[in-house]
Design a protein around this motif. Structure first.
Motif, PDB file in Angstrom:
ATOM      1  N   HIS A 311       0.869  -1.185   0.000  1.00  0.00           N
ATOM      2  CA  HIS A 311       0.000   0.000   0.000  1.00  0.00           C
ATOM      3  C   HIS A 311       0.900   1.227   0.000  1.00  0.00           C
ATOM      4  O   HIS A 311       1.977   1.224   0.615  1.00  0.00           O
ATOM      5  CB  HIS A 311      -0.929   0.010   1.217  1.00  0.00           C
ATOM      6  CG  HIS A 311      -1.916   1.133   1.224  1.00  0.00           C
ATOM      7  ND1 HIS A 311      -2.837   1.327   0.231  1.00  0.00           N
ATOM      8  CD2 HIS A 311      -2.105   2.156   2.108  1.00  0.00           C
ATOM      9  CE1 HIS A 311      -3.572   2.394   0.505  1.00  0.00           C
ATOM     10  NE2 HIS A 311      -3.137   2.921   1.637  1.00  0.00           N
ATOM     11  N   ARG A 312       0.458   2.276  -0.691  1.00  0.00           N
ATOM     12  CA  ARG A 312       1.250   3.505  -0.795  1.00  0.00           C
ATOM     13  C   ARG A 312       0.328   4.711  -0.667  1.00  0.00           C
ATOM     14  O   ARG A 312      -0.710   4.770  -1.314  1.00  0.00           O
ATOM     15  CB  ARG A 312       1.982   3.545  -2.142  1.00  0.00           C
ATOM     16  CG  ARG A 312       2.943   4.721  -2.336  1.00  0.00           C
ATOM     17  CD  ARG A 312       3.551   4.663  -3.738  1.00  0.00           C
ATOM     18  NE  ARG A 312       4.666   5.578  -3.908  1.00  0.00           N
ATOM     19  CZ  ARG A 312       4.553   6.872  -4.242  1.00  0.00           C
ATOM     20  NH1 ARG A 312       3.343   7.390  -4.433  1.00  0.00           N
ATOM     21  NH2 ARG A 312       5.633   7.630  -4.387  1.00  0.00           N
ATOM     22  N   GLU A 313       0.723   5.664   0.172  1.00  0.00           N
ATOM     23  CA  GLU A 313      -0.061   6.892   0.358  1.00  0.00           C
ATOM     24  C   GLU A 313       0.837   8.095   0.104  1.00  0.00           C
ATOM     25  O   GLU A 313       1.834   8.291   0.797  1.00  0.00           O
ATOM     26  CB  GLU A 313      -0.618   6.979   1.780  1.00  0.00           C
ATOM     27  CG  GLU A 313      -1.607   5.877   2.125  1.00  0.00           C
ATOM     28  CD  GLU A 313      -2.043   5.918   3.577  1.00  0.00           C
ATOM     29  OE1 GLU A 313      -3.032   5.226   3.903  1.00  0.00           O
ATOM     30  OE2 GLU A 313      -1.403   6.626   4.377  1.00  0.00           O
ATOM     31  N   SER A 314       0.476   8.898  -0.883  1.00  0.00           N
ATOM     32  CA  SER A 314       1.209  10.132  -1.149  1.00  0.00           C
ATOM     33  C   SER A 314       0.443  11.285  -0.506  1.00  0.00           C
ATOM     34  O   SER A 314      -0.718  11.546  -0.844  1.00  0.00           O
ATOM     35  CB  SER A 314       1.345  10.361  -2.654  1.00  0.00           C
ATOM     36  OG  SER A 314       2.025  11.583  -2.893  1.00  0.00           O
ATOM     37  N   LEU A 315       1.096  11.959   0.450  1.00  0.00           N
ATOM     38  CA  LEU A 315       0.443  13.036   1.188  1.00  0.00           C
ATOM     39  C   LEU A 315       0.925  14.410   0.748  1.00  0.00           C
ATOM     40  O   LEU A 315       0.661  15.413   1.401  1.00  0.00           O
ATOM     41  CB  LEU A 315       0.705  12.868   2.697  1.00  0.00           C
ATOM     42  CG  LEU A 315       0.270  11.519   3.290  1.00  0.00           C
ATOM     43  CD1 LEU A 315       0.582  11.473   4.777  1.00  0.00           C
ATOM     44  CD2 LEU A 315      -1.208  11.275   3.040  1.00  0.00           C
ATOM     45  N   GLY A 316       1.624  14.470  -0.375  1.00  0.00           N
ATOM     46  CA  GLY A 316       2.117  15.745  -0.871  1.00  0.00           C
ATOM     47  C   GLY A 316       3.485  16.073  -0.318  1.00  0.00           C
ATOM     48  O   GLY A 316       4.467  16.177  -1.055  1.00  0.00           O
ATOM     49  N   ASN A 317       3.575  16.227   1.004  1.00  0.00           N
ATOM     50  CA  ASN A 317       4.856  16.566   1.633  1.00  0.00           C
ATOM     51  C   ASN A 317       5.658  15.332   2.016  1.00  0.00           C
ATOM     52  O   ASN A 317       6.828  15.439   2.404  1.00  0.00           O
ATOM     53  CB  ASN A 317       4.625  17.424   2.876  1.00  0.00           C
ATOM     54  CG  ASN A 317       3.846  16.689   3.950  1.00  0.00           C
ATOM     55  OD1 ASN A 317       2.940  15.915   3.640  1.00  0.00           O
ATOM     56  ND2 ASN A 317       4.180  16.907   5.205  1.00  0.00           N
ATOM     57  N   GLU A 318       5.051  14.141   1.910  1.00  0.00           N
ATOM     58  CA  GLU A 318       5.731  12.900   2.267  1.00  0.00           C
ATOM     59  C   GLU A 318       4.982  11.732   1.657  1.00  0.00           C
ATOM     60  O   GLU A 318       3.838  11.875   1.192  1.00  0.00           O
ATOM     61  CB  GLU A 318       5.794  12.739   3.799  1.00  0.00           C
ATOM     62  CG  GLU A 318       4.424  12.648   4.443  1.00  0.00           C
ATOM     63  CD  GLU A 318       4.480  12.671   5.961  1.00  0.00           C
ATOM     64  OE1 GLU A 318       5.565  12.923   6.512  1.00  0.00           O
ATOM     65  OE2 GLU A 318       3.423  12.451   6.585  1.00  0.00           O
ATOM     66  N   VAL A 319       5.625  10.568   1.677  1.00  0.00           N
ATOM     67  CA  VAL A 319       4.999   9.340   1.176  1.00  0.00           C
ATOM     68  C   VAL A 319       5.050   8.292   2.286  1.00  0.00           C
ATOM     69  O   VAL A 319       6.093   8.099   2.918  1.00  0.00           O
ATOM     70  CB  VAL A 319       5.729   8.813  -0.077  1.00  0.00           C
ATOM     71  CG1 VAL A 319       5.156   7.466  -0.504  1.00  0.00           C
ATOM     72  CG2 VAL A 319       5.621   9.819  -1.223  1.00  0.00           C
ATOM     73  N   ILE A 320       3.908   7.643   2.539  1.00  0.00           N
ATOM     74  CA  ILE A 320       3.839   6.567   3.515  1.00  0.00           C
ATOM     75  C   ILE A 320       3.790   5.245   2.765  1.00  0.00           C
ATOM     76  O   ILE A 320       2.913   5.029   1.922  1.00  0.00           O
ATOM     77  CB  ILE A 320       2.596   6.687   4.424  1.00  0.00           C
ATOM     78  CG1 ILE A 320       2.500   8.081   5.064  1.00  0.00           C
ATOM     79  CG2 ILE A 320       2.623   5.596   5.497  1.00  0.00           C
ATOM     80  CD1 ILE A 320       3.637   8.429   5.975  1.00  0.00           C
ATOM     81  N   LEU A 321       4.764   4.384   3.060  1.00  0.00           N
ATOM     82  CA  LEU A 321       4.820   3.066   2.431  1.00  0.00           C
ATOM     83  C   LEU A 321       4.457   2.003   3.460  1.00  0.00           C
ATOM     84  O   LEU A 321       4.926   2.034   4.593  1.00  0.00           O
ATOM     85  CB  LEU A 321       6.226   2.783   1.902  1.00  0.00           C
ATOM     86  CG  LEU A 321       6.799   3.762   0.874  1.00  0.00           C
ATOM     87  CD1 LEU A 321       8.229   3.369   0.520  1.00  0.00           C
ATOM     88  CD2 LEU A 321       5.926   3.797  -0.385  1.00  0.00           C
ATOM     89  N   TYR A 322       3.612   1.054   3.055  1.00  0.00           N
ATOM     90  CA  TYR A 322       3.265  -0.103   3.875  1.00  0.00           C
ATOM     91  C   TYR A 322       3.939  -1.310   3.234  1.00  0.00           C
ATOM     92  O   TYR A 322       3.651  -1.655   2.075  1.00  0.00           O
ATOM     93  CB  TYR A 322       1.753  -0.307   3.911  1.00  0.00           C
ATOM     94  CG  TYR A 322       0.991   0.808   4.588  1.00  0.00           C
ATOM     95  CD1 TYR A 322       0.416   0.627   5.839  1.00  0.00           C
ATOM     96  CD2 TYR A 322       0.825   2.043   3.970  1.00  0.00           C
ATOM     97  CE1 TYR A 322      -0.294   1.641   6.473  1.00  0.00           C
ATOM     98  CE2 TYR A 322       0.123   3.064   4.586  1.00  0.00           C
ATOM     99  CZ  TYR A 322      -0.425   2.855   5.831  1.00  0.00           C
ATOM    100  OH  TYR A 322      -1.128   3.883   6.442  1.00  0.00           O
ATOM    101  N   LEU A 323       4.867  -1.936   3.969  1.00  0.00           N
ATOM    102  CA  LEU A 323       5.666  -3.021   3.403  1.00  0.00           C
ATOM    103  C   LEU A 323       5.374  -4.351   4.086  1.00  0.00           C
ATOM    104  O   LEU A 323       5.092  -4.395   5.285  1.00  0.00           O
ATOM    105  CB  LEU A 323       7.156  -2.711   3.534  1.00  0.00           C
ATOM    106  CG  LEU A 323       7.667  -1.517   2.727  1.00  0.00           C
ATOM    107  CD1 LEU A 323       7.822  -0.315   3.635  1.00  0.00           C
ATOM    108  CD2 LEU A 323       8.987  -1.850   2.056  1.00  0.00           C
ATOM    109  N   THR A 324       5.466  -5.421   3.310  1.00  0.00           N
ATOM    110  CA  THR A 324       5.401  -6.783   3.835  1.00  0.00           C
ATOM    111  C   THR A 324       6.791  -7.388   3.755  1.00  0.00           C
ATOM    112  O   THR A 324       7.404  -7.399   2.682  1.00  0.00           O
ATOM    113  CB  THR A 324       4.411  -7.638   3.033  1.00  0.00           C
ATOM    114  OG1 THR A 324       3.116  -7.012   3.042  1.00  0.00           O
ATOM    115  CG2 THR A 324       4.290  -9.035   3.636  1.00  0.00           C
ATOM    116  N   LEU A 325       7.284  -7.878   4.896  1.00  0.00           N
ATOM    117  CA  LEU A 325       8.619  -8.474   4.930  1.00  0.00           C
ATOM    118  C   LEU A 325       8.552  -9.953   4.571  1.00  0.00           C
ATOM    119  O   LEU A 325       7.470 -10.515   4.370  1.00  0.00           O
ATOM    120  CB  LEU A 325       9.229  -8.292   6.323  1.00  0.00           C
ATOM    121  CG  LEU A 325       9.298  -6.845   6.843  1.00  0.00           C
ATOM    122  CD1 LEU A 325      10.031  -6.790   8.174  1.00  0.00           C
ATOM    123  CD2 LEU A 325       9.953  -5.920   5.827  1.00  0.00           C
ATOM    124  N   ALA A 326       9.705 -10.601   4.517  1.00  0.00           N
ATOM    125  CA  ALA A 326       9.780 -11.992   4.070  1.00  0.00           C
ATOM    126  C   ALA A 326       8.977 -12.926   4.956  1.00  0.00           C
ATOM    127  O   ALA A 326       8.463 -13.956   4.499  1.00  0.00           O
ATOM    128  CB  ALA A 326      11.246 -12.436   4.016  1.00  0.00           C
TER     129      ALA A 326
END
Length: 367
Positions: A311-326
């Motif tokens: 999942h990825r959220e672009s908030l203009g001043n920053e980007v929030i990434l949701y990652l799944t690890l191994a």
């Protein structure tokens, strides 16, 4: 103005404990914010101080005076509620003056106080309007002004901004903070909003399940949380946690889990961690301490970790990434707005290992 002191204050409702053995002092002229999740005891604390509830045990002081048996009207406090509780049939000026009339002040003194408070909060042109003619932000200002005119020893504010939209909340935060600086009066403020707590309080008291977890400056609460609850509650997005083992490899301590292997930087004293070698610990890292390698600061110690962006959220001043690890674990990263990492990409981020936090898995206290 006055200090406020809680001495082993407990409040029970039947078998439930809303507040347990609260011991703390709010300094004269301080802006202290109680923060915590719903049901943590913060509003109960305010109601006990206001005299709207009676403590099961313990003692409360405003200044040097015990208020355990004093009725609310004699405690020299003014309260601003979540619902502004304005009289709909009265004008703004009449709402502000009402408590002063009950005190028997002269008409001239009342008018002077009302005018001064209205000027402080920018309400001079609205004094003859009724509450229904005001916006939410203006009603909130009237509620604050109604408290100001009383010149209390202590202001008590119970989530006064929760009914406002985001833009008005930001404006109102600045206005109340400026008002505190102008008046120098002791303010005790209750909120569940971390932004309000971090931006307004000279100190923050974090409550959970009726127990005081930590009280300190906003920066200290954020940078050196006392336990896992405080670390996870303060900050948005919340701190990432992973359970693993501390190991010694080539005279350096490492954190190893099923998906992560991160070194503790050499500058970190190994002494507190020696007794945890070979044992499980909880590691914590805030999302802003995970970096896109292209925009990572050059002066921090880093270690790579890999994950897939779900999942990825672009908030203009920053980007929030949701990652799944191994191992299937998820974590969040707050990266530079220029980052081009896209949904579905398997990426390598750099973790700032100097910003790692460690917690005992049994007590959840910081190591």
């Amino acid at each position: 103005m006055a200090s406020v002191r809680f001495e082993s204050v407990t409040k029970r409702y039947g078998d439930g404990v809303a507040l347990r053995e609260l011991d703390m002092t709010v300094n004269d002229g301080e802006f202290l914010v109680f923060v915590g999740p719903s049901g943590c005891g913060k509003t109960t604390t305010l109601r006990l101080l206001a005299g709207l509830e009676t403590a099961t045990s313990g003692h409360l002081y405003i200044g040097d005076r015990s208020v355990d048996t004093l009725p609310s009207k004699d405690r020299d406090i003014a309260m601003v509620f979540q619902s502004y509780a304005l009289y709909p049939h009265m004008t703004v000026a009449e709402n502000m003056a009402f408590s002063l009339e009950l005190q028997g002040l002269s008409r001239g003194e009342i008018q002077q106080r009302v005018q001064r408070a209205a000027q402080q909060m920018g309400l001079e042109t609205l004094l003859q309007r009724k509450p229904k003619e005001l916006s939410g932000g203006q009603r909130q200002r009237v509620a604050v002004c109604r408290a100001i005119v009383r010149n209390p020893a202590v202001f008590l504010m119970d989530e006064p901004l929760s009914n406002l939209d985001a833009q008005l909340r930001g404006q109102a935060r600045a206005e109340i903070s400026q008002l505190h600086r102008d008046l120098g009066t002791t303010v005790i403020y209750v909120t569940h909003d971390q932004v309000e707590a971090m931006t307004m309080g000279t100190r923050i008291a974090v409550l959970n399940q009726g127990v005081l977890q930590q009280v300190d400056t906003p920066q200290a609460i954020y940078s050196t949380p006392k336990n896992k609850f405080v670390a996870g509650f303060m900050g948005s997005p919340a701190m990432n946690f992973a359970e693993g083992v501390l190991i010694n490899r080539d005279d350096q301590i490492w954190f190893q889990s099923s998906a992560l292997t991160l070194p503790l930087p050499p500058l970190q004293s190994p002494t507190p961690y020696q007794r945890y070698l070979g044992q499980r610990v909880i590691g914590g890292l805030r999302p802003e301490d995970l970096h896109d390698p292209r925009f990572c600061p050059a002066d921090i110690p880093t270690s790579p970790l890999r994950g897939t962006i779900h999942h990825r959220e672009s908030l203009g001043n920053e980007v929030i990434l949701y990652l799944t690890l191994a191992d299937g674990q998820t974590l969040m990263a707050r990266v530079d707005r220029r980052s081009e990492m896209a949904l579905g990409d398997t990426v390598e981020l750099l973790a700032n290992t100097a910003a790692l936090h460690w917690f005992d898995p049994q007590t959840e206290e910081a190591i």
